[in-house]
Design an enzyme around this catalytic site. Structure first.
Site, PDB file in Angstrom:
ATOM      1  N   HIS A  54      -7.703 -36.321 -22.619  1.00 27.60           N
ATOM      2  CA  HIS A  54      -7.192 -35.539 -23.996  1.00 27.60           C
ATOM      3  C   HIS A  54      -7.738 -34.110 -24.049  1.00 27.60           C
ATOM      4  CE1 HIS A  54      -8.161 -34.815 -28.374  1.00 27.60           C
ATOM      5  NE2 HIS A  54      -6.866 -35.392 -28.434  1.00 27.60           N
ATOM      6  N   GLU A  91      -9.498 -41.376 -26.546  1.00 32.50           N
ATOM      7  CA  GLU A  91      -9.862 -39.930 -26.990  1.00 32.50           C
ATOM      8  C   GLU A  91     -10.929 -40.151 -27.967  1.00 32.50           C
ATOM      9  OE1 GLU A  91      -6.118 -38.836 -28.828  1.00 32.50           O
ATOM     10  OE2 GLU A  91      -7.430 -38.010 -30.337  1.00 32.50           O
ATOM     11  N   LYS A 150       4.355 -36.885 -32.443  1.00 38.87           N
ATOM     12  CA  LYS A 150       3.574 -37.691 -33.285  1.00 38.87           C
ATOM     13  C   LYS A 150       4.383 -38.678 -34.226  1.00 38.87           C
ATOM     14  CE  LYS A 150      -0.348 -36.073 -32.533  1.00 38.87           C
ATOM     15  NZ  LYS A 150      -1.433 -36.695 -32.391  1.00 38.87           N
ATOM     16  N   GLU A 185       0.412 -43.954 -27.274  1.00 39.33           N
ATOM     17  CA  GLU A 185      -1.115 -43.595 -27.473  1.00 39.33           C
ATOM     18  C   GLU A 185      -1.674 -43.874 -28.809  1.00 39.33           C
ATOM     19  OE1 GLU A 185      -1.481 -39.299 -26.060  1.00 39.33           O
ATOM     20  OE2 GLU A 185      -3.222 -39.076 -27.536  1.00 39.33           O
ATOM     21  N   ASP A 210     -11.965 -37.266 -23.279  1.00 41.75           N
ATOM     22  CA  ASP A 210     -12.053 -35.920 -23.699  1.00 41.75           C
ATOM     23  C   ASP A 210     -13.338 -35.431 -23.277  1.00 41.75           C
ATOM     24  OD1 ASP A 210     -12.441 -33.518 -25.105  1.00 41.75           O
ATOM     25  OD2 ASP A 210     -10.738 -33.850 -26.373  1.00 41.75           O
ATOM     26  N   ASP A 255       2.415 -40.644 -30.033  1.00 40.41           N
ATOM     27  CA  ASP A 255       0.861 -40.680 -30.287  1.00 40.41           C
ATOM     28  C   ASP A 255       0.707 -41.243 -31.744  1.00 40.41           C
ATOM     29  OD1 ASP A 255      -1.766 -40.469 -30.585  1.00 40.41           O
ATOM     30  OD2 ASP A 255      -2.000 -38.305 -30.023  1.00 40.41           O
ATOM     31  N   GLU A 284      -2.580 -32.268 -20.794  1.00 37.67           N
ATOM     32  CA  GLU A 284      -2.197 -31.937 -22.420  1.00 37.67           C
ATOM     33  C   GLU A 284      -2.146 -30.739 -22.634  1.00 37.67           C
ATOM     34  OE1 GLU A 284      -3.904 -34.499 -25.319  1.00 37.67           O
ATOM     35  OE2 GLU A 284      -2.475 -33.950 -26.658  1.00 37.67           O
TER      36      GLU A 284
HETATM   37 CA    CA Z   1      -3.959 -38.224 -29.486  1.00 38.89          CA
END
Ligand code: CA
Length: 414
Positions: free
Chosen positions: A323, A273, A192, A247, A296, A221, A360
């Site tokens: 996602h 996503e 992240k 991302e 997703d 991300d 993921e």
């Molecule tokens: Ca994400």
């Protein structure tokens, strides 16, 4: 003489099948000291919404939606609006039901909770179709290109007492966490960024890169933390650190910004996503916004809509890597979709992430994923097996469902 027959576990195509009851479970489990943060939010608990469809055959199907935001509005969409159309329908025609449901909410619900509700219902219908035919969902989607999928670890969030800084202790904890994923067998790690200053976040990534060495692939991300100019700055740092995708660099509404970043940066741009349906993804593809599309299934429209999004993606030569967030139902759903996803493009020896899709595999604490199914997912040599039983191929443990359910609602045929 009376022959005692075993209970029929499938319904031949051609006979009728009707959905007789819709049960929703709002799931919540607090994380206590294990709470974590992304650039956008604190995660003090894990939540989701499971949908159970019962039929007049005795077969039961499961679906999931509402794992991003509050699950309660998704349950309301189901019981207050969509349920009347779902009850009495034949779940073996999921695409037909999808179009009916979408036409009910088109004028006011093209994104968000209504689509999450349709997604959950659609996934449960495909689960039922699979059970009715004795086939796993990935076979119904066209067949499996693979029996297991290389997993990437999603981790290195902002955690605990170290969440908001880059002290020596914080960086040590981060390095230890990154190393633990490699020890578990992962060769790809997604981390992240976006909560702290760009300088602090770059320092975090440098520490992670040092900890895992040059041979583990890094992805990053931002959860749309930046404007375009800052995303350009961050993107160049990620290129320097050999990060392989960036991302959600900017907010999902800024399609022009995505297109600009993709032209200016060498690092692949991933996103989607927060996008919904064929119409949302059409805009991403047509405007050249992403190198990797991340629908997703529990939000974008379930399996029925995934097939349409995937077709659009293939026609635009854009890889699809769904996602995944939520319970074990969401993970099983993604694995079936990934099993049925072609190489982008084909080569004789496909390489994970290069032209072979990956799954993921969130590594944050999540009892809704790890405890709720009779068939827990395992990482074996960096891969997760695609469930092979009929439908989704997973079974929800009733006692665990009860443990995590905070609100249960049902609608049934009158
Ligand atoms: Ca994400």
């Amino acid at each position: 003489m009376v022959l005692l027959c075993p209970v029929q576990s499938w319904t031949p195509i051609g006979t009728t099948m009707q959905i007789t009851k819709i049960i929703t479970h709002v799931l919540k489990t607090p994380l206590g000291k294990e709470r974590f943060y992304s650039s956008q939010a604190a995660f003090p608990e894990r939540t989701s919404l499971l949908v159970r469809l019962e039929t007049d055959t005795g077969l039961v199907g499961w679906g999931e939606g509402g794992q991003y935001g509050p699950p309660e509005p998704v349950a309301a969409c189901i019981h207050a609006v969509l349920g009347s159309q779902v009850l009495g329908s034949d779940p073996r025609n999921p695409a037909v039901l999808w179009e009916r449901l979408y036409s009910m909410i088109r004028d006011f619900g093209q994104k968000g909770p209504y689509l999450e509700a349709i997604s959950a219902i659609d996934i449960a219908c495909w689960d039922l179709l699979g059970q009715a035919t004795g086939l796993p969902v990935h076979t119904l989607l066209g067949g499996a290109f693979r029996e297991s999928v290389t997993a990437y670890a999603t981790g290195c969030y902002y955690r605990g007492e170290h969440a908001f800084g880059v002290s020596e202790d914080a960086l040590q904890a981060l390095a230890d966490e990154a190393r633990s994923y490699v020890e578990d067998g992962f060769r790809i790690l997604k981390i992240k960024l976006g909560l702290l200053s760009i300088e602090a976040d770059v320092r975090r990534i440098e520490v992670i890169r040092e900890a895992i060495g040059p041979n583990v692939t890094l992805l990053a991300d931002a959860n749309h933390a930046y404007n375009v100019s800052n995303a350009l700055r961050v993107g160049r740092e990620l290129e320097r650190l050999d990060v392989r995708w960036f991302e959600e660099p900017i907010v999902p509404e800024d399609l022009e910004g995505y297109r600009h970043l993709r032209q200016k940066l060498a690092i692949p741009i991933a996103g989607g996503e927060c996008e919904y349906t064929r119409y949302g993804f059409r805009n991403l593809f047509a405007q050249g916004c992403v190198d990797i599309a991340q629908p997703d299934l529990c939000c974008a429209g379930g399996f029925s809509e995934f097939l349409k999004i995937q077709a659009l993606a293939l026609a635009h030569h854009t890889p699809v890597i769904p996602h995944v967030w939520g319970s074990g139902i969401a993970l099983a759903t993604a694995l079936h979709a990934l099993a049925a996803t072609p190489w982008q493009p084909y080569t004789y020896l496909p390489v994970a992430l290069q032209n072979e899709p990956v799954v993921e595999y969130d590594r944050n604490p999540n009892p809704l994923r790890d405890d709720i199914l009779e068939q827990p997912f395992k990482l074996v040599e960096g891969k997760v097996a695609v469930p092979s039983g009929p439908g989704l191929g997973v079974t929800v443990i009733g006692s665990k469902l009860d443990k995590f359910t905070v609100t249960r609602q049902e609608s049934k045929s009158s």
